[in-house]
Enzyme design. Structure first.
Site, PDB file in Angstrom:
ATOM      1  CB  SER A  31       2.360   7.123   1.209  1.00  0.00           C
ATOM      2  OG  SER A  31       2.997   7.402  -0.002  1.00  0.00           O
ATOM      3  CD1 TRP A  32       3.529   0.284   0.414  1.00  0.00           C
ATOM      4  CD2 TRP A  32       2.720   0.277  -1.681  1.00  0.00           C
ATOM      5  NE1 TRP A  32       3.319  -1.035   0.042  1.00  0.00           N
ATOM      6  CE2 TRP A  32       2.819  -1.062  -1.232  1.00  0.00           C
ATOM      7  CE3 TRP A  32       2.235   0.527  -2.954  1.00  0.00           C
ATOM      8  CZ2 TRP A  32       2.464  -2.149  -2.021  1.00  0.00           C
ATOM      9  CZ3 TRP A  32       1.864  -0.554  -3.752  1.00  0.00           C
ATOM     10  CH2 TRP A  32       1.978  -1.871  -3.290  1.00  0.00           C
ATOM     11  CG  ASP A  81       0.097  14.547  -0.915  1.00  0.00           C
ATOM     12  OD1 ASP A  81       1.141  14.445  -1.577  1.00  0.00           O
ATOM     13  OD2 ASP A  81      -0.345  13.646  -0.186  1.00  0.00           O
TER      14      ASP A  81
END
Length: 324
Positions: A115-116, A272
């Protein structure tokens, strides 16, 4: 049977002084003589988890984890309203990673980010490509403003009830347009009143919970029961997103040529919602040495068994590799 490696404990841990008032918690697990691998957690502001240690063969890897500035066990905490976040930007984190590499005496390392963490891995690798042996990223993001807008406006039609509550949580008398939600919550999370800050942190996470529960029906992360964790994470996320993560729009895709020669695996759940597949697809096209693997029954959660297995398979792939 779980594809994860067994639980392990760090053989070393401590706080790294950045020289500007920040102390970064870091730990090392696995084989001290193994191939170095760095874990970059999500959020921003989520802090590292013990589960992330288990993506790597502990006999083969020297596994390094750290809590990014002002979250987890790093100090000072963003949960404290007096903590100044002006020294917490993407580029401060990139510098912290390089400082940590030098401190540990590592020449180059594999990067894993989710993710990040995938955004941060790309930012570091494009800045210091000679220090990166390989990259494995899941739930691929580049934190473009269009991606931020998707999270805090674009997804609204998928979760209309939750979106309504998210918007209604903004106090009356403070009109806000859909595209200003991040800025509105950023203000609330920095309000002088502790009750206002905590309510904003809970409301922020309630919105995130809609897509998280869809990705992982088993429930929300246990850490979400801790008010200090919610304050820390929400304050850092809004700090980053209201500033566009200090990235020129589309910069990580535009500069993907800097990754030339670095092998990579991009792991993306077909379903997602938080990080739609298009970003991973665009990155794969811009980075010829990467391989995009679509996990058909997965969403954004790394606890999905197929996603977990894919992450472990990717780190195993580079375990004995003699590539750069």
């Amino acid at each position: 049977m779980s594809p994860l490696y067994p639980d392990i404990e760090p053989y070393d841990h401590g706080l790294l002084d950045t020289g500007d008032g920040n102390l970064i918690y870091c730990e090392a697990c696995g084989n001290p003589a193994g191939r170095p691998a760095l874990v970059l957690h999500g959020g921003p502001g989520s802090g590292c988890s013990t589960a992330a240690r288990r993506y790597f063969d502990p006999d083969a890897y020297r596994i390094i984890l750290f809590d990014q500035r002002n979250c987890g066990r790093s100090l000072p905490s963003a949960a404290d309203p007096e903590t100044d976040l002006s020294l917490n930007t993407t580029w401060h984190l990139v510098a912290d990673i390089e400082r940590l590499r030098v401190h540990l005496g590592i020449d180059c390392w594999l990067l894993f980010g989710n993710s990040w963490g995938s955004t941060l891995a790309l930012a570091y690798a494009e800045t210091h490509p000679e220090r990166v042996a390989a990259i494995v990223i899941a739930g691929v993001t580049t934190t473009r403003r269009s991606e931020i807008d998707w999270l805090y406006r674009g997804m609204a039609p998928l979760f209309p009830e939750e979106w309504h509550r998210f918007r209604q949580a903004i106090p009356s008398g403070a009109p806000v347009q859909d595209e200003d939600m991040v800025a509105a919550y950023h203000r609330l999370l920095n309000d002088p009143d502790p009750a206002t800050r905590l309510k904003a942190a809970r409301d922020w996470h309630d919105w995130e919970a809609a897509s998280i529960l869809l990705a992982d029906p088993e429930g929300l992360p246990r850490r979400w029961a801790d008010p200090a964790y919610l304050l820390t994470r929400a304050r850092i996320i809004t700090h980053y997103f209201v500033n566009g993560a200090w990235l020129e729009e589309g910069a990580l895709l535009k500069n993907a040529a800097r990754l030339s020669g670095i092998p990579g695996v991009l792991l993306q759940g077909r379903f997602d919602i938080e990080a739609p597949l298009v970003t991973a697809w665009e990155l794969a096209r811009a980075w010829p040495q990467s391989e995009l693997k679509i996990i058909e029954q997965a969403a954004h959660s790394t606890s999905n068994p197929d996603m977990t297995a894919a992450i472990v398979a990717a780190t195993d792939r580079f375990r004995d590799s003699r590539q750069k």
